[in-house]
Write a protein that holds these residues in place. Structure first.
Motif, PDB file in Angstrom:
ATOM      1  N   TRP A  15      67.309  35.027  19.734  1.00  0.00           N
ATOM      2  CA  TRP A  15      67.512  34.185  20.912  1.00  0.00           C
ATOM      3  C   TRP A  15      68.994  33.850  21.083  1.00  0.00           C
ATOM      4  O   TRP A  15      69.540  33.943  22.177  1.00  0.00           O
ATOM      5  N   ILE A  16      69.640  33.476  19.986  1.00  0.00           N
ATOM      6  CA  ILE A  16      71.070  33.129  20.050  1.00  0.00           C
ATOM      7  C   ILE A  16      71.883  34.338  20.498  1.00  0.00           C
ATOM      8  O   ILE A  16      72.768  34.236  21.348  1.00  0.00           O
ATOM      9  N   GLN A  17      71.578  35.514  19.936  1.00  0.00           N
ATOM     10  CA  GLN A  17      72.307  36.722  20.327  1.00  0.00           C
ATOM     11  C   GLN A  17      72.084  37.047  21.801  1.00  0.00           C
ATOM     12  O   GLN A  17      73.003  37.467  22.496  1.00  0.00           O
ATOM     13  N   ASP A  18      70.850  36.836  22.282  1.00  0.00           N
ATOM     14  CA  ASP A  18      70.547  37.116  23.688  1.00  0.00           C
ATOM     15  C   ASP A  18      71.273  36.161  24.634  1.00  0.00           C
ATOM     16  O   ASP A  18      71.554  36.519  25.779  1.00  0.00           O
ATOM     17  N   GLN A  19      71.565  34.962  24.183  1.00  0.00           N
ATOM     18  CA  GLN A  19      72.236  33.974  25.021  1.00  0.00           C
ATOM     19  C   GLN A  19      73.707  34.293  25.226  1.00  0.00           C
ATOM     20  O   GLN A  19      74.345  33.760  26.111  1.00  0.00           O
ATOM     21  N   GLY A  20      74.249  35.147  24.383  1.00  0.00           N
ATOM     22  CA  GLY A  20      75.662  35.489  24.500  1.00  0.00           C
ATOM     23  C   GLY A  20      76.561  34.358  24.078  1.00  0.00           C
ATOM     24  O   GLY A  20      77.674  34.226  24.591  1.00  0.00           O
ATOM     25  N   CYS A  21      76.084  33.518  23.171  1.00  0.00           N
ATOM     26  CA  CYS A  21      76.871  32.364  22.726  1.00  0.00           C
ATOM     27  C   CYS A  21      78.128  32.780  21.969  1.00  0.00           C
ATOM     28  O   CYS A  21      79.098  32.043  21.925  1.00  0.00           O
TER      29      CYS A  21
END
Length: 68
Positions: free
Chosen positions: A13-19
Motif C-alpha cells: 500500500w505504501i509503495q502504491d501511494q508513491g510516498c
C-alpha cells in the motif's frame, strides 16, 4: 502468519501511494587529473594522496603527473 500478511499488504500500500521517491542516481565519478605509472590516480579534490606526496617530496613536479 496473519502479521506477516498484514505487513506485506501495508508495504504494498505504501509503495502504491508513491510516498517515497526512488533514490537519486549516484553522482558521476570525478574526472582523473593526476596519474602515476602504477595507475594510481587523484582527482585533485581533498588531501593529496600519499603516492603523490612522496613523489613531490622526492623532487618531482606535480604537473608531471597531470593528465588533464
Amino acid at each position: 502468519m496473519t502479521g506477516n500478511n498484514e505487513r506485506a499488504e501495508a508495504i504494498r500500500w505504501i509503495q502504491d501511494q508513491g510516498c517515497f521517491d526512488p533514490p537519486p542516481p549516484p553522482p558521476p565519478p570525478a574526472p582523473v587529473c593526476y596519474r602515476n605509472a602504477e595507475g594510481l590516480t587523484w582527482d585533485g579534490q581533498g588531501e593529496m594522496p600519499s603516492w603523490l606526496k612522496r613523489a613531490v617530496n622526492a623532487g618531482k613536479c606535480v604537473e608531471f603527473y597531470w593528465v588533464g
